[in-house]
Design a protein around this motif. Structure first.
Motif, PDB file in Angstrom:
ATOM      1  N   SER A 176       0.832  -1.204   0.000  1.00  0.00           N
ATOM      2  CA  SER A 176       0.000   0.000   0.000  1.00  0.00           C
ATOM      3  C   SER A 176       0.862   1.248   0.000  1.00  0.00           C
ATOM      4  O   SER A 176       1.982   1.252   0.529  1.00  0.00           O
ATOM      5  CB  SER A 176      -0.895   0.012   1.244  1.00  0.00           C
ATOM      6  OG  SER A 176      -1.536   1.267   1.425  1.00  0.00           O
ATOM      7  N   SER A 177       0.351   2.313  -0.570  1.00  0.00           N
ATOM      8  CA  SER A 177       0.941   3.632  -0.352  1.00  0.00           C
ATOM      9  C   SER A 177       0.714   4.031   1.097  1.00  0.00           C
ATOM     10  O   SER A 177      -0.197   3.532   1.761  1.00  0.00           O
ATOM     11  CB  SER A 177       0.278   4.646  -1.279  1.00  0.00           C
ATOM     12  OG  SER A 177       0.521   5.973  -0.848  1.00  0.00           O
ATOM     13  N   PHE A 178       1.532   4.949   1.604  1.00  0.00           N
ATOM     14  CA  PHE A 178       1.233   5.550   2.892  1.00  0.00           C
ATOM     15  C   PHE A 178       0.042   6.504   2.787  1.00  0.00           C
ATOM     16  O   PHE A 178      -0.435   6.995   3.805  1.00  0.00           O
ATOM     17  CB  PHE A 178       2.450   6.279   3.455  1.00  0.00           C
ATOM     18  CG  PHE A 178       3.446   5.360   4.096  1.00  0.00           C
ATOM     19  CD1 PHE A 178       3.063   4.502   5.116  1.00  0.00           C
ATOM     20  CD2 PHE A 178       4.765   5.348   3.693  1.00  0.00           C
ATOM     21  CE1 PHE A 178       3.973   3.645   5.711  1.00  0.00           C
ATOM     22  CE2 PHE A 178       5.690   4.495   4.281  1.00  0.00           C
ATOM     23  CZ  PHE A 178       5.288   3.647   5.300  1.00  0.00           C
ATOM     24  N   ASP A 179      -0.423   6.766   1.568  1.00  0.00           N
ATOM     25  CA  ASP A 179      -1.654   7.533   1.354  1.00  0.00           C
ATOM     26  C   ASP A 179      -2.502   6.814   0.309  1.00  0.00           C
ATOM     27  O   ASP A 179      -2.519   7.179  -0.862  1.00  0.00           O
ATOM     28  CB  ASP A 179      -1.348   8.956   0.891  1.00  0.00           C
ATOM     29  CG  ASP A 179      -2.605   9.806   0.791  1.00  0.00           C
ATOM     30  OD1 ASP A 179      -3.718   9.282   0.994  1.00  0.00           O
ATOM     31  OD2 ASP A 179      -2.478  11.016   0.514  1.00  0.00           O
ATOM     32  N   PRO A 180      -3.224   5.759   0.711  1.00  0.00           N
ATOM     33  CA  PRO A 180      -3.992   4.982  -0.267  1.00  0.00           C
ATOM     34  C   PRO A 180      -5.189   5.730  -0.831  1.00  0.00           C
ATOM     35  O   PRO A 180      -5.783   5.258  -1.807  1.00  0.00           O
ATOM     36  CB  PRO A 180      -4.435   3.752   0.545  1.00  0.00           C
ATOM     37  CG  PRO A 180      -4.415   4.198   1.968  1.00  0.00           C
ATOM     38  CD  PRO A 180      -3.285   5.189   2.064  1.00  0.00           C
ATOM     39  N   GLN A 181      -5.555   6.869  -0.275  1.00  0.00           N
ATOM     40  CA  GLN A 181      -6.644   7.652  -0.849  1.00  0.00           C
ATOM     41  C   GLN A 181      -6.241   8.282  -2.176  1.00  0.00           C
ATOM     42  O   GLN A 181      -7.059   8.401  -3.097  1.00  0.00           O
ATOM     43  CB  GLN A 181      -7.087   8.743   0.130  1.00  0.00           C
ATOM     44  CG  GLN A 181      -8.257   9.583  -0.336  1.00  0.00           C
ATOM     45  CD  GLN A 181      -9.566   8.810  -0.411  1.00  0.00           C
ATOM     46  OE1 GLN A 181      -9.703   7.765   0.212  1.00  0.00           O
ATOM     47  NE2 GLN A 181     -10.529   9.329  -1.164  1.00  0.00           N
TER      48      GLN A 181
END
Length: 635
Positions: free
Chosen positions: A345-350
């Motif tokens: 995952s990204s550290f900002d999955p949004q």
């Protein structure tokens, strides 16, 4: 503390641990004998009072409140007793508390002392990412659903969303400060210096009334846990490259950070003077060379969140995460199953796609404005190319190529440029592998191999650039993934490529697979312009908030409004905007604005096969990619 005050600085006393029963630490030093559960808290209180009275220049104390302090979470009476030691010192001392697992009851205990109180959340977990505050936390940090407070320990259960972000701390009207803390996980060895990114941190560290940001310098964790080696902290094999004092290697970093954090619009001559002194006529290319190189690892960390722990994930000297076989040994335990490159995952999955999710969207024909691994790869390639271009000009114009300043600078820029090319090609390989893995398409596999071999070449070149310059064992811990050299990482890359080669199959003619492959190989296109929006100056809780987006050409476009309270414990909401006269309108309902939190939102636009975000990132990736509206001040 006296010497600190004499230099015009504040001395903050860090009290990391209050444990007295060392069950799993047989080699611990300085054990206090004779303590009991009844005397432990008073002993700590009296010791703290004694220290503060003996050292009157101490201005604040930083406390690790969660379970790693040795105190069970929820021990409110212990902290009440300990903080009374500050009151007994007879002067004002700032109480600064780590945010991990923090709850309002603990904050209230600190506030009851009458002392100034700060809570310090981690900025991008234990790393350094892009300057904005992540729009979302990873699924791993979300608390278990339908569990009440107290069911789990605070930092690993009901309050786990505060492990690696600001969580729910940014309420309006709060009586405590919020000071964001940057841990040294991303970049430790190589010289860093990008004025645009540093200014971005300077502007965005005050997010929603935050007190600012505290940055742990690159050498903070050097030689931890008994891993120190003779020869200084810089890690050079060639002793002639060592400055007189190890921190002098990062003088340019300190100048850029220090001036830009304090004043993002500061005069750049504050750091350019050093470049002119060190490099003369070549200084004009030194600044953009290092600036482009310095953006690489910040973007990698943001988009590729292998582990929140700086003791496991070190992208600067990356331990390879396998694309093919999740069973291959690697240190990344806090990433989704199966633990391989595409599931990270990204550290900002949004705002950022996972690799597998993006490839699946290509195959399924769905569109999203989230930033894809291919877009990240393109940015990395552009930064790496910009660094290499200016480095070549810098090297051609430099008059003293034998100086240690020149050699340190050129080596570190070249290695970071190589890291940009490596991660760009590996991200592409990950997408292409997923296309093959789902469809069996042989053409996708061949393209994945081609991309992975290009990544391997980039890594071999950067590792060779560091050979003989840096020590064969650069140590930040005992484990192999916290020490070594770039050359050490090549065998794991080769093993993964060999695993991929074993999967060769005949080319497939499935049309949907071929269409997805064509899209994966195409260069991402810049989003169309023409969108305009001015955020409301404020909103009033309990009243609806109207949002309007103007487009130069609105025909055929679909616009979604994504919004959320500035509270990472909550999920985002989405609403389709109503078109009319090249304007799109939506309203955030009064029931939702009736909250103690500011609001954040952004737009997702669709037209044909294209989808993009607004406002999104600027050229330097140093801006806030969403809008924030705070509540109107009370009358």
């Amino acid at each position: 503390s006296d010497e600190t005050a004499a230099r015009g600085l504040d001395f903050q006393l860090g009290l990391w641990t209050h444990a007295w029963q060392w069950v799993d630490s047989p080699r611990v030093n300085y054990v206090i004998e004779g303590l009991t559960p009844d005397t432990h808290a008073p002993y700590c209180r009296d010791a703290l009072t004694a220290v503060l009275k003996a050292c009157p220049a101490i201005r604040g104390g930083t406390f690790r409140i969660h379970g790693e302090s040795g105190i069970p979470e929820g021990s409110y009476e212990f902290w009440k007793t300990l903080f009374d030691g500050i009151v007994r010192s007879g002067r004002k001392i700032e109480i600064d508390m780590h945010a991990k697992g923090m709850d309002q009851k603990t904050i209230d205990v600190a506030l009851a002392t009458g002392m100034p109180v700060n809570v310090s959340p981690k900025y991008w977990a234990e790393h350094m990412g892009l300057p904005y505050h992540q729009a979302e936390i990873r699924a791993l940090e979300r608390p278990p659903e339908r569990k009440v407070e107290g069911t789990f320990t605070l930092s690993s259960g009901s309050r786990r969303f505060l492990r690696y972000g600001y969580g729910d701390l940014l309420k309006e009207g709060r009586r405590y400060g919020v000071l964001h803390r940057i841990w040294p996980g991303t970049q430790r060895v190589l010289l860093w210096g990008d004025p645009a990114m540093a200014a971005g941190y300077g502007r965005l560290a005050s997010f929603c009334g935050s007190a600012g940001v505290e940055w742990q310098e690159p050498l903070s964790f050097k030689g931890r846990m008994g891993s120190g080696r003779p020869g200084g902290r810089c890690g050079y094999a060639d002793a002639s490259l060592n400055p007189k004092y190890d921190w002098e290697k990062f003088l340019y970093t300190y100048r850029v950070w220090g001036r830009s954090l304090y004043n993002p619009d500061t005069d750049p001559d504050g750091w350019r003077r050093q470049l002119r002194t060190d490099f003369g006529a070549a200084a004009a290319h030194a600044e953009p060379a290092l600036a482009n190189a310095s953006r690489v690892l910040l973007l990698v960390t943001t988009a590729h969140g292998l582990s929140g722990s700086n003791n496991r994930y070190w992208p600067e000297m990356y331990t390879n995460m396998p694309i093919v076989d999740a069973g291959r040994k690697h240190p990344y335990t806090d990433t989704p199953e199966p633990r391989r490159f595409g599931t990270v995952s990204s550290f900002d999955p949004q705002l950022f796609f996972r690799i597998d999710d993006f490839a699946d969207a290509l195959l399924d024909g769905t569109r999203s404005g989230r930033y894809s691994p291919l877009q990240v790869a393109q940015w990395l390639e552009e930064f790496a190319g910009g660094a290499a271009k200016h480095l070549a000009r810098f090297e051609s114009q430099a008059s003293n190529k034998r100086s240690p300043e020149f050699r340190r600078f050129a080596t570190d820029v070249a290695i970071q440029s190589g890291l940009g090319r490596f991660f760009a090609w590996k991200l592409r390989a990950g997408v292409l592998w997923r296309l093959h893995d789902r469809t069996g398409d042989g053409a996708a596999l061949e393209e994945a191999l081609k991309a992975y071999r290009a990544a391997r070449t980039a890594w071999a070149e950067l590792a060779d650039r560091g050979k003989g310059v840096y020590a064969a064992d650069i140590t930040y811990g005992r484990e192999p993934y916290l020490r070594g050299h770039w050359l050490d990482r090549l065998p794991a890359i080769d093993e993964d490529i060999a695993d991929m080669e074993k999967q060769r199959t005949p080319a497939s003619s499935a049309e949907h697979a071929q269409a997805a492959l064509r899209r994966a190989l195409a260069r991402p296109q810049a989003p169309p312009g023409g969108a305009r929006h001015t955020a409301p100056a404020h909103f009033r809780p309990g009243e609806p908030l109207a949002i309007e987006l103007s487009l130069e050409k609105g025909d055929g476009r679909e616009v979604l409004l994504h919004y959320r309270h500035v509270n990472q414990a909550e999920r985002w909401r989405s609403e389709r905007m109503t078109p009319g006269d090249n304007r799109y309108r939506a309203e955030i309902a009064s029931a939702y604005t009736n909250s103690p939190y500011p609001l954040q939102y952004y737009f997702e636009l669709h037209q044909g096969d294209a989808a993009w975000l607004y406002p999104g990132f600027d050229t330097n990736l140093a801006n806030l990619p969403y809008f924030v509206v705070r509540q109107a001040a009370s009358a």
